[in-house]
Design a protein around this motif. Structure first.
Motif, PDB file in Angstrom:
ATOM      1  N   ASP A   1       0.835  -1.204   0.000  1.00 15.57           N
ATOM      2  CA  ASP A   1       0.000   0.000   0.000  1.00 15.57           C
ATOM      3  C   ASP A   1       0.874   1.259   0.000  1.00 15.57           C
ATOM      4  OD1 ASP A   1      -1.694   2.115   0.612  1.00 15.57           O
ATOM      5  OD2 ASP A   1      -2.800   1.047   2.159  1.00 15.57           O
ATOM      6  N   ALA A   2       0.900   1.950  -1.137  1.00 15.05           N
ATOM      7  CA  ALA A   2       1.749   3.146  -1.266  1.00 15.05           C
ATOM      8  C   ALA A   2       1.358   4.225  -0.262  1.00 15.05           C
ATOM      9  CB  ALA A   2       1.659   3.697  -2.687  1.00 15.05           C
ATOM     10  N   ASP A   3       0.062   4.351   0.010  1.00 18.23           N
ATOM     11  CA  ASP A   3      -0.402   5.380   0.942  1.00 18.23           C
ATOM     12  C   ASP A   3       0.105   5.096   2.362  1.00 18.23           C
ATOM     13  OD1 ASP A   3      -1.877   7.829   1.320  1.00 18.23           O
ATOM     14  OD2 ASP A   3      -3.351   6.663   2.432  1.00 18.23           O
TER      15      ASP A   3
ATOM     16  N   THR B   1      10.485  22.528   3.243  1.00 18.90           N
ATOM     17  CA  THR B   1       9.892  23.030   1.991  1.00 18.90           C
ATOM     18  C   THR B   1       8.595  23.803   2.231  1.00 18.90           C
ATOM     19  OG1 THR B   1      10.849  21.141   0.827  1.00 18.90           O
ATOM     20  CG2 THR B   1       9.105  22.336  -0.316  1.00 18.90           C
ATOM     21  N   PHE B   2       7.741  23.283   3.114  1.00 20.41           N
ATOM     22  CA  PHE B   2       6.394  23.847   3.275  1.00 20.41           C
ATOM     23  C   PHE B   2       6.230  24.708   4.529  1.00 20.41           C
ATOM     24  CE2 PHE B   2       5.898  20.289   0.405  1.00 20.41           C
ATOM     25  CZ  PHE B   2       5.004  20.757  -0.545  1.00 20.41           C
ATOM     26  N   GLY B   3       7.201  24.662   5.422  1.00 22.14           N
ATOM     27  CA  GLY B   3       7.121  25.489   6.629  1.00 22.14           C
ATOM     28  C   GLY B   3       6.393  24.799   7.770  1.00 22.14           C
ATOM     29  N   LYS B   4       6.600  25.316   8.969  1.00 24.48           N
ATOM     30  CA  LYS B   4       6.051  24.679  10.170  1.00 24.48           C
ATOM     31  C   LYS B   4       4.539  24.855  10.313  1.00 24.48           C
ATOM     32  CE  LYS B   4      10.118  24.170  12.988  1.00 24.48           C
ATOM     33  NZ  LYS B   4      10.752  24.294  14.298  1.00 24.48           N
ATOM     34  N   GLU B   5       3.950  25.700   9.470  1.00 29.85           N
ATOM     35  CA  GLU B   5       2.487  25.889   9.555  1.00 29.85           C
ATOM     36  C   GLU B   5       1.717  24.639   9.120  1.00 29.85           C
ATOM     37  OE1 GLU B   5       3.905  28.214   5.841  1.00 29.85           O
ATOM     38  OE2 GLU B   5       4.570  27.857   7.883  1.00 29.85           O
ATOM     39  N   ILE B   6       2.400  23.659   8.502  1.00 27.44           N
ATOM     40  CA  ILE B   6       1.707  22.418   8.115  1.00 27.44           C
ATOM     41  C   ILE B   6       1.688  21.405   9.271  1.00 27.44           C
ATOM     42  CG2 ILE B   6       2.221  22.636   5.645  1.00 27.44           C
ATOM     43  CD1 ILE B   6       4.317  20.286   6.199  1.00 27.44           C
TER      44      ILE B   6
ATOM     45  N   ARG C   1      -1.989  16.173   7.558  1.00 30.10           N
ATOM     46  CA  ARG C   1      -2.175  15.744   6.162  1.00 30.10           C
ATOM     47  C   ARG C   1      -3.272  16.544   5.463  1.00 30.10           C
ATOM     48  NH1 ARG C   1      -0.310  10.574   4.500  1.00 30.10           N
ATOM     49  NH2 ARG C   1      -2.313   9.987   3.610  1.00 30.10           N
ATOM     50  N   GLY C   2      -4.269  16.987   6.238  1.00 31.51           N
ATOM     51  CA  GLY C   2      -5.344  17.806   5.673  1.00 31.51           C
ATOM     52  C   GLY C   2      -4.823  19.145   5.179  1.00 31.51           C
ATOM     53  N   LYS C   3      -4.002  19.800   6.012  1.00 35.44           N
ATOM     54  CA  LYS C   3      -3.414  21.096   5.625  1.00 35.44           C
ATOM     55  C   LYS C   3      -2.513  20.938   4.404  1.00 35.44           C
ATOM     56  CE  LYS C   3      -3.257  23.353  10.182  1.00 35.44           C
ATOM     57  NZ  LYS C   3      -2.346  23.746  11.272  1.00 35.44           N
ATOM     58  N   LEU C   4      -1.706  19.881   4.433  1.00 32.68           N
ATOM     59  CA  LEU C   4      -0.782  19.641   3.321  1.00 32.68           C
ATOM     60  C   LEU C   4      -1.555  19.364   2.034  1.00 32.68           C
ATOM     61  CD1 LEU C   4       2.203  19.449   2.549  1.00 32.68           C
ATOM     62  CD2 LEU C   4       2.157  17.033   3.208  1.00 32.68           C
TER      63      LEU C   4
END
Length: 202
Positions: free
Chosen positions: A31-33, A53-58, A68-71
């Motif tokens: 399962d890749a997920d 890459t995306f910052g600590k806000e994620i 995972r929802g924010k991302l």
């Protein structure tokens, strides 16, 4: 000799249900997920790169766990960010899948191993498969299933589906197309026929 097959489909196509049926019939499922979830755990190499890459806000309130929802919200609204995340994750996911498949074949030389991956084709991993299976269904069914499974609004479900490679494009890469426009009993009959076919190839 075993067989390595990739299983994919757009969101809401019934890919995971198909994988579950194949497992009950005797296939080994990678399962890749699940691999992705493991790779983004705190302080794993992918975690560090994603946070840089995306910052600590994620991160969630614990400042450790990736939300995972924010991302997902970020990448489904920004193709460049989506590409950045895929560049971080795809090579690691593929390497882990291959390692797991190798171990299964070592223990069970005649195994049918199925790699269940939403982005099988987009990541280029279809090239490593002996066969590619695409689960396909009508767009409206995909939308309804995605809304139900992931508690999404209709607009969000449509947006996520449209963000993926179109089903017609996925089908071009398929050795087998599993139609899933009916109920689960109909799908099961199709999956059984497919599994019988795959067994003749091992």
């Amino acid at each position: 000799m075993g067989l390595l097959a990739g299983l994919t489909g757009t969101m809401g196509s019934g890919k995971s249900t198909t994988a579950s049926m194949l497992k009950k019939m005797g296939a080994f499922i990678i399962d890749a997920d699940a691999i992705c979830k493991d790779l983004v755990l705190p302080d794993r190499p992918a975690w560090n790169e994603i946070v840089q890459t995306f910052g600590k806000e994620i991160l969630q309130v614990d400042e450790q766990t990736i939300d995972r929802g924010k991302l997902a919200h970020i990448i489904f609204n920004d193709k460049e960010k989506k590409k950045q995340l895929e560049t971080i994750l795809h090579p690691r996911v593929i390497a882990e899948e291959m390692k797991m498949a190798e171990q299964i074949f070592k223990d069970h030389p005649e195994a049918i191993v199925i790699v269940e991956a939403a982005l099988l084709i987009e990541s280029g991993n279809d090239q490593k498969m002996d066969k590619v299976i695409v689960v396909a269904c009508d767009e409206e069914q995909s939308i309804q299933r995605a809304m139900k499974r992931s508690s999404l609004s209709r607009d969000d479900a449509i947006s996520r589906i449209q963000n993926q490679m179109p089903q017609a494009e996925k089908i071009k890469h398929a050795d087998y197309i599993l139609r899933n426009n009916g109920n689960q009993d109909e799908l099961k009959l199709n999956v059984q026929a497919l599994f019988s076919e795959l067994k003749t190839l091992t």
